[in-house]
Design a protein around this motif. Structure first.
Motif, short mmCIF file in Angstrom:
data_model
loop_
_atom_site.label_atom_id
_atom_site.label_comp_id
_atom_site.label_asym_id
_atom_site.label_seq_id
_atom_site.Cartn_x
_atom_site.Cartn_y
_atom_site.Cartn_z
N SER A 189 -1.95 9.72 12.20
CA SER A 189 -2.78 9.56 13.40
C SER A 189 -3.05 10.91 14.05
CB SER A 189 -2.07 8.64 14.41
OG SER A 189 -0.82 9.19 14.79
N ASP A 202 4.74 8.24 12.75
CA ASP A 202 3.65 7.30 12.98
C ASP A 202 2.81 7.10 11.71
OD1 ASP A 202 2.13 5.49 14.42
OD2 ASP A 202 0.77 7.01 15.22
N ASP A 229 1.96 4.62 8.30
CA ASP A 229 2.03 3.26 7.79
C ASP A 229 2.93 3.21 6.56
OD1 ASP A 229 0.56 1.27 5.57
OD2 ASP A 229 0.81 0.40 7.57
N ASP A 284 3.52 1.02 4.01
CA ASP A 284 2.96 0.64 2.71
C ASP A 284 1.99 1.69 2.19
OD1 ASP A 284 4.39 -1.75 2.61
OD2 ASP A 284 2.86 -2.84 3.73
#
Length: 423
Positions: free
Chosen positions: A317, A393, A395, A397
């Motif tokens: 991010s 931060d 993801d 997967d």
């Protein structure tokens, strides 16, 4: 790490750790499984589906590796009693009984079936427990947990003395974390070694870089400069027939799907693109830096870290603050101290780099957090990975997929650039 899908669409993740002989040549790998976001291989499918998961995972985890290395595969109790091991090729794969498998009537019968069929059996995490004796009677390989024994040669020797039929067993020391411990265990008579001792710098007092090493470091530094000119890349390759040959072999490999062979360096660079050509040359130079038996594994780890850090930048991010090429360089250079046997500060004196990269290599920047994440993946430290992904931060997967994809990229890159070394 490799990612596959089980029949229930539950993601299975696989990491691998190298195992070395006493002369530091590569013997094989252990595959470490994790199911979903848990820390263990908690596979919920039936025996047939689980066998498919392991068989498919094996193919993916070993894609691009040269033939020959043995593969240790962890077996929890469920997989053992359901005879899942018979899905694996016994010539290459070793059934490793995890530490929480109890020697019950069912597990002993299952182990005996595999043994009678010609499979090699390994027992994990032995440090003297009498409860494991029934399994040890069937074992071919016994893994001693060196950290559990405080890396103390006296305690290790006591555990070795408790092994029945010591002369017929292959002893594997696991969690060997430094070169001094490796040498002590080798003197004690261990046959195999697993751990990250090979990736920690063994500082050689008074060592000076050779002219060849200095030249390679200078080229690596030049390739990392913002003002690097494409024509210079061609000049470097044309001046070294060995590098030129390896480049042509790489670009003419099956993966490029070319109809006609490429024999021009300029055309090879044009087809690869400047970025990939630079990354290939960096990988080739890294593969040449350490001629020791462990050098191929170090080069693979460095190139994999580099590509992982570069690619995961796009998932962040905070990606606007990311500089992908700087992350690639940081990962690539993160093992130079181990490869050269010198303190990192000493190496950096011969390798002028951007301040942000220097700070990351010294552990003093946010970029270092991505480097720590790569190390956690290498160790298969699932709990630590979970914490780091939250802090960064990222993801989970998507990051797992990136690690799997970049592992395969690095595997192909280092194999091609090193002439098919021991990775």
């Amino acid at each position: 790490m490799t990612t596959i899908q089980a029949a229930s669409s539950e993601a299975i993740f696989i990491a691998r750790q190298p195992v070395f002989r006493p002369d530091s040549t590569l013997w094989g790998y252990e595959l470490l499984f994790r199911s979903a976001r848990t820390a263990t291989a908690n596979v919920k499918d039936g025996a047939q589906a689980t066998a498919s998961v392991i068989a498919d995972g094996l193919a993916l985890a070993t894609e691009g590796m040269p033939a020959g290395p043995r593969i240790l595969i962890n077996f929890p109790e469920k997989l053992l009693v359901e005879d899942v091991g018979f899905a694996l090729p016994k010539e290459a794969c070793i059934i490793e009984l995890l530490e929480d498998v109890t020697p019950s009537k069912e597990t002993l019968k299952a182990t005996r079936r595999l043994k009678d069929a010609g499979y090699t059996i390994a027992v994990d995490d032995f440090f003297g427990q009498p409860s494991l004796l029934p399994f040890l009677e069937l074992a071919d390989i016994v893994k001693l947990d060196i950290l559990e024994l405080d890396s103390d040669p006296k305690l290790v020797r006591q555990a070795m003395d408790k092994l029945p039929g010591r002369s017929r067993l292959t002893l594997l020391a696991e969690k060997v974390e430094d070169n001094g411990t490796f040498q002590e265990l080798r003197d004690l008579g261990f046959d195999l070694f697993q751990g990250f001792f090979f990736s920690r710098p063994e500082i050689i007092p008074g060592k000076k870089l050779s002219a060849n090493e200095i030249t390679k470091l200078q080229l690596l530094s030049e390739l990392s400069a913002d003002d690097f000119e494409p024509r210079r890349l061609a000049e470097i390759l044309q001046s070294d027939p060995n590098l030129s040959y390896r480049l042509f072999r790489y670009i003419n490999s099956v993966g490029f799907g070319l109809r006609q062979k490429v024999t021009s360096i300029k055309r090879a660079i044009d087809m690869m693109g400047m970025l990939q050509a630079k990354q290939w040359l960096r990988s080739a130079l890294m593969a040449d830096l350490n001629p020791a038996p462990t050098g191929g594994e170090l080069a693979f780890m460095a190139v994999h870290r580099a590509k992982f850090m570069e690619t995961v930048c796009y998932l962040s991010s905070r990606r606007r603050a990311c500089v992908p090429d700087a992350l690639f360089i940081t990962g690539l250079f993160s093992l130079l101290d181990a490869m050269l046997g010198m303190d990192m500060d000493e190496v950096l004196k011969n390798l002028p780099l951007d301040d942000s990269i220097v700070k990351a290599l010294r552990g003093a920047s946010e970029v270092h957090n991505l480097l720590s994440l790569a190390r956690s993946y290498e160790h298969g430290d699932w709990d630590e990975i979970g914490r780091q992904l939250v802090d960064l931060d990222l993801d989970p997967d998507a990051t797992d997929r990136v690690y799997a994809e970049t592992r395969l990229w690095a595997q192909r890159m280092v194999c091609a650039s090193s002439g098919g070394g021991s990775i």
